[in-house]
Write a protein that holds these residues in place. Structure first.
Motif, PDB file in Angstrom:
ATOM      1  N   LYS A   1      50.560  40.929  42.786  1.00 54.79           N
ATOM      2  CA  LYS A   1      50.315  39.668  43.481  1.00 54.79           C
ATOM      3  C   LYS A   1      50.115  39.913  44.975  1.00 54.79           C
ATOM      4  O   LYS A   1      49.179  39.371  45.587  1.00 54.79           O
ATOM      5  CB  LYS A   1      51.495  38.724  43.233  1.00 54.79           C
ATOM      6  CG  LYS A   1      51.362  37.347  43.869  1.00 54.79           C
ATOM      7  CD  LYS A   1      52.599  36.514  43.531  1.00 54.79           C
ATOM      8  CE  LYS A   1      52.627  35.205  44.288  1.00 54.79           C
ATOM      9  NZ  LYS A   1      53.872  34.434  44.008  1.00 54.79           N
ATOM     10  N   ALA A   2      50.979  40.755  45.566  1.00 54.65           N
ATOM     11  CA  ALA A   2      50.847  41.078  46.992  1.00 54.65           C
ATOM     12  C   ALA A   2      49.557  41.843  47.258  1.00 54.65           C
ATOM     13  O   ALA A   2      48.869  41.603  48.266  1.00 54.65           O
ATOM     14  CB  ALA A   2      52.054  41.888  47.456  1.00 54.65           C
ATOM     15  N   ALA A   3      49.204  42.779  46.350  1.00 51.49           N
ATOM     16  CA  ALA A   3      47.959  43.552  46.519  1.00 51.49           C
ATOM     17  C   ALA A   3      46.744  42.634  46.458  1.00 51.49           C
ATOM     18  O   ALA A   3      45.788  42.790  47.230  1.00 51.49           O
ATOM     19  CB  ALA A   3      47.868  44.630  45.440  1.00 51.49           C
ATOM     20  N   LYS A  46      38.532  43.030  51.132  1.00 52.03           N
ATOM     21  CA  LYS A  46      38.276  44.172  50.257  1.00 52.03           C
ATOM     22  C   LYS A  46      37.895  43.671  48.868  1.00 52.03           C
ATOM     23  O   LYS A  46      37.955  42.474  48.577  1.00 52.03           O
ATOM     24  CB  LYS A  46      39.506  45.081  50.186  1.00 52.03           C
ATOM     25  CG  LYS A  46      39.804  45.820  51.486  1.00 52.03           C
ATOM     26  CD  LYS A  46      40.960  46.777  51.326  1.00 52.03           C
ATOM     27  CE  LYS A  46      41.228  47.567  52.602  1.00 52.03           C
ATOM     28  NZ  LYS A  46      40.151  48.508  52.908  1.00 52.03           N
ATOM     29  N   LYS A  47      37.530  44.600  48.014  1.00 53.66           N
ATOM     30  CA  LYS A  47      37.162  44.269  46.636  1.00 53.66           C
ATOM     31  C   LYS A  47      38.274  43.439  45.996  1.00 53.66           C
ATOM     32  O   LYS A  47      39.446  43.826  46.033  1.00 53.66           O
ATOM     33  CB  LYS A  47      36.957  45.584  45.881  1.00 53.66           C
ATOM     34  CG  LYS A  47      36.568  45.447  44.420  1.00 53.66           C
ATOM     35  CD  LYS A  47      36.197  46.813  43.856  1.00 53.66           C
ATOM     36  CE  LYS A  47      37.339  47.814  43.987  1.00 53.66           C
ATOM     37  NZ  LYS A  47      36.937  49.166  43.539  1.00 53.66           N
ATOM     38  N   ARG A  60      44.276  42.320  49.648  1.00 58.94           N
ATOM     39  CA  ARG A  60      42.862  42.682  49.502  1.00 58.94           C
ATOM     40  C   ARG A  60      41.954  41.518  49.887  1.00 58.94           C
ATOM     41  O   ARG A  60      40.902  41.696  50.518  1.00 58.94           O
ATOM     42  CB  ARG A  60      42.591  43.157  48.071  1.00 58.94           C
ATOM     43  CG  ARG A  60      43.002  44.622  47.875  1.00 58.94           C
ATOM     44  CD  ARG A  60      43.171  45.047  46.438  1.00 58.94           C
ATOM     45  NE  ARG A  60      41.960  44.979  45.635  1.00 58.94           N
ATOM     46  CZ  ARG A  60      41.794  45.655  44.482  1.00 58.94           C
ATOM     47  NH1 ARG A  60      42.764  46.464  44.057  1.00 58.94           N
ATOM     48  NH2 ARG A  60      40.691  45.541  43.775  1.00 58.94           N
ATOM     49  N   LYS A  61      42.363  40.318  49.536  1.00 59.75           N
ATOM     50  CA  LYS A  61      41.578  39.137  49.914  1.00 59.75           C
ATOM     51  C   LYS A  61      41.591  38.949  51.427  1.00 59.75           C
ATOM     52  O   LYS A  61      40.537  38.678  52.039  1.00 59.75           O
ATOM     53  CB  LYS A  61      42.148  37.903  49.215  1.00 59.75           C
ATOM     54  CG  LYS A  61      41.361  36.629  49.496  1.00 59.75           C
ATOM     55  CD  LYS A  61      41.956  35.446  48.740  1.00 59.75           C
ATOM     56  CE  LYS A  61      41.155  34.167  49.034  1.00 59.75           C
ATOM     57  NZ  LYS A  61      41.735  32.991  48.315  1.00 59.75           N
ATOM     58  N   HIS A  64      40.430  34.720  39.564  1.00 63.69           N
ATOM     59  CA  HIS A  64      41.075  35.973  39.948  1.00 63.69           C
ATOM     60  C   HIS A  64      42.458  36.126  39.319  1.00 63.69           C
ATOM     61  O   HIS A  64      43.038  37.209  39.360  1.00 63.69           O
ATOM     62  CB  HIS A  64      41.182  36.072  41.470  1.00 63.69           C
ATOM     63  CG  HIS A  64      39.853  36.339  42.119  1.00 63.69           C
ATOM     64  ND1 HIS A  64      39.579  36.015  43.426  1.00 63.69           N
ATOM     65  CD2 HIS A  64      38.721  36.887  41.612  1.00 63.69           C
ATOM     66  CE1 HIS A  64      38.335  36.370  43.706  1.00 63.69           C
ATOM     67  NE2 HIS A  64      37.801  36.897  42.620  1.00 63.69           N
ATOM     68  N   SER A  65      43.001  35.039  38.758  1.00 65.35           N
ATOM     69  CA  SER A  65      44.283  35.116  38.050  1.00 65.35           C
ATOM     70  C   SER A  65      44.196  34.273  36.786  1.00 65.35           C
ATOM     71  O   SER A  65      43.738  33.126  36.841  1.00 65.35           O
ATOM     72  CB  SER A  65      45.435  34.621  38.926  1.00 65.35           C
ATOM     73  OG  SER A  65      45.600  35.443  40.063  1.00 65.35           O
TER      74      SER A  65
END
Length: 649
Positions: free
Chosen positions: A152-154, A163-164, A158-159, A30-31
């Motif tokens: 990074k916060a989003a 969420k997606k 979301r995790k 994811h990163s």
């Protein structure tokens, strides 16, 4: 170039060999931190690989690829749309300030970092995106640094909310990879090999007093020494004025070169140059010719120039600085960092072995900073803090910055927002209704405050159309151009636009005359008005008017200069100066000594106006006020009574 040829070019790029591995890594992580040399193809190809692997879709979310410069975002989107054989604005699009070429069909969007920041105001979790690619991260623009924390916060939010997932890819040609990896939760680092030929570096044996003169001499000498060899020359300069003056000298000198030398073609490259002229640097050379490309640092990483064999590095760059104590934006020439020097050297090794001539000593190189100071540590923070507060990031002083700005700069910016009425007086960390309205505009808070003042106060309700025009004129490069050899003619032709009230009314007069002439190209040429820039003003004005309509603001006209300048004062009351003596002025807020800029229509006025407001300060040989208008003393207490009572004490 045909579609078959384009695909052949794509497969020949260094990144193509890593295509399958990159898609796998993007699917599993994811990163990611991706480091690859300029010219490796990472910016044009990696987003396409995501599209082709089905990782950019209605189910997975779209791909956003940010760029520090609008010219890069636009040119990259055009290139990728061409490679994919699609209409620009559909599957592939772009979004830059005052120009949006995207639609509901867009799956891959190239956009400036500032535009993604603005999108986050409406969509803090960036739900429409499945992947955000932060490109050219090493440049560390203020918007990019804030985006680091926001995406990074989003991703984390979301995790946590199931969420997606949001995929973050940080890309750069040169980067402190370990530091970025640590910031993004120990993200995996991928290295993409580029085509890098050896480059021989030469240093100046002694310090150069005049780097422009040294650059010109070096170019002419190298051109003659390499007369039997192919390859262009790339010269790094600091800005448009330097580039144009160097171009004039080189063109003159080229007429006196030995007859056995190749013809010298001089090309310019800087951000404000129209796209059609920028494209000339990519044109193949006619037989028996060599290009000399005079460029700002835009050629360090944002654009790959083919056929460059020789780089002439002046060792300097024009960079932003900001003094929060006096509110002075300083655009000054300063030494580059070692990272920038290495990037410049690498431009000579893309297509062939090359040479880099550094116009500074090896000792001077050893004293350079390792990396460029992030912009967030050296600029006005008021705009970005306004956007952060609009994102409900109320604890801005403890935001997760990779490199936190100084507390002094943060406090100064919050104080300015408070004085403009954008934040509540008690906490200064929550936006007022006016502050939320201001955040809807892609403008500096002083400009949006001026615009909104024209409807906020009952006696100003008639004047927003004119303020809209002036704000638009202040939001682009100057519409006036003055050829170095036609200064008197240009000034004479523009005299009919001047106003006794100052530059802002003059800008209004120019735009009105342009509209009467219906945008006639000959009219622009005859009056020394930049057609390119004034067309951009019209586009900016149209977008600002659209935002006003969304905020249910009505429009009317007026010719009342006093009311128009009074509206401007609501945004720029902190930018007021009084005449002291003999053309010397002092700002009311900080008692800084300032002067009216020679380009102002008020410069020749005698007697000197007693009180003026200015849009910005620039520091060259002196501290100059630009875009200056006359104001009346009684307006000060009317517009900002508390502020001017304080400054009097």
């Amino acid at each position: 170039m045909s579609s078959v040829e384009l695909q052949t070019v794509r497969r020949a790029l260094p990144i193509y060999a890593a295509r399958r591995d990159l898609i796998t890594e993007c699917s599993q992580h994811h990163s990611l931190i991706v480091v690859g040399e300029t010219g490796s193809g990472k910016t044009t190809q990696l987003p396409q690989y995501l599209l082709e692997a089905g990782l950019a879709s209605h189910h997975h979310g779209n791909v956003a690829c940010t760029q520090p410069r609008r010219v890069a975002a636009i040119s990259l989107a055009k290139r990728v749309a061409n490679e994919r054989g699609v209409v620009l604005g559909q599957e592939v699009g772009y979004s830059v300030r005052f120009d949006d070429c995207s639609s509901h069909l867009t799956r891959l969007k190239y956009l400036t970092d500032g535009m993604l920041l603005r999108e986050a105001i409406a969509d803090p979790l960036l739900i429409s995106y499945g992947t955000v690619i932060l490109d050219e991260a090493h440049e560390r623009t203020i918007h990019t640094d804030v985006l680091f924390g926001i995406v990074k916060a989003a991703q984390h939010t979301r995790k946590a909310r199931n969420k997606k997932p949001l995929r973050i890819i940080v890309m750069s040609a040169t980067l402190q990879a370990d530091r970025f990896s640590c910031y993004f939760d120990y993200a995996k680092v991928l290295y993409i090999q580029g085509r890098q030929f050896p480059v021989q570096v030469y240093y100046s044996p002694e310090p150069q007093q005049d780097y422009l003169h040294a650059a010109i001499i070096t170019v002419l000498q190298l051109h003659q020494q390499h007369k039997h060899q192919q390859g262009d020359i790339l010269v790094f300069l600091t800005g448009q004025e330097e580039i144009e003056s160097t171009e004039r000298i080189l063109v003159k000198c080229s007429h006196h070169l030995p007859t056995d030398c190749p013809k010298l073609i001089v090309r310019k490259l800087f951000a404000a140059l129209p796209n059609s002229q920028q494209q000339k640097v990519f044109s193949p050379n006619p037989p028996g010719c060599r290009k000399v490309i005079l460029s700002t640092n835009i050629a360090e990483t944002s654009i790959t120039l083919p056929m460059v064999k020789i780089v002439v590095d002046t060792g300097v760059v024009k960079a932003k600085g900001y003094n929060p104590l006096i509110g002075l934006d300083i655009l000054c020439v300063q030494p580059i960092s070692k990272a920038q020097a290495r990037q410049r050297t690498g431009r000579a090794g893309r297509e062939m072995s090359g040479e880099c001539y550094r116009l500074y000593t090896e000792q001077a190189y050893s004293t350079l900073e390792e990396d460029t100071v992030p912009e967030i540590k050296r600029c006005d923070l008021s705009t970005v803090l306004l956007y952060m507060l609009a994102l409900n990031i109320n604890d801005v002083l403890n935001f997760d910055f990779m490199d936190p700005p100084s507390l002094e700069s943060m406090v100064t910016a919050l104080e300015q927002l408070h004085l403009l009425g954008a934040v509540h007086k008690t906490t200064q960390l929550e936006l007022t209704d006016l502050g939320y309205q201001m955040s809807k505009f892609p403008l500096h808070p002083q400009l949006s405050a001026s615009l909104l003042a024209s409807q906020r106060l009952s006696y100003h309700t008639l004047f927003r159309e004119e303020i809209l025009t002036i704000v638009s004129m202040l939001s682009v490069e100057s519409v006036m151009f003055t050829p170095h050899n036609k200064r008197d003619q240009a000034n004479s032709m523009r005299n009919k636009f001047t106003s006794l009230d100052g530059d802002h009314m003059m800008l209004l007069n120019i735009y009105k005359a342009y509209k009467v002439a219906k945008g006639n190209k000959e009219w622009c040429h005859d009056n020394y008005i930049s057609k390119h820039n004034i067309v951009k003003v019209a586009a900016v004005r149209s977008q600002l008017k659209q935002i006003c309509s969304q905020l249910n603001l009505s429009f009317k006209h007026s010719q009342d200069s006093d009311a128009i300048r009074l509206c401007l004062l609501h945004g720029f009351f902190m930018n007021v100066a009084e005449h002291v003596q003999d053309g010397h002025y002092r700002t009311l807020s900080t008692r800084q000594e300032v002067y009216i800029h020679p380009s102002s229509c008020l410069f020749p006025c005698r007697p000197h106006p007693h009180l003026v407001l200015y849009s910005d300060l620039v520091h060259t040989s002196k501290c100059y006020m630009r875009n200056v208008s006359i104001i009346e003393p009684n307006w000060l207490l009317e517009v900002a009574p508390n502020y001017f009572k304080q400054t009097q004490h």
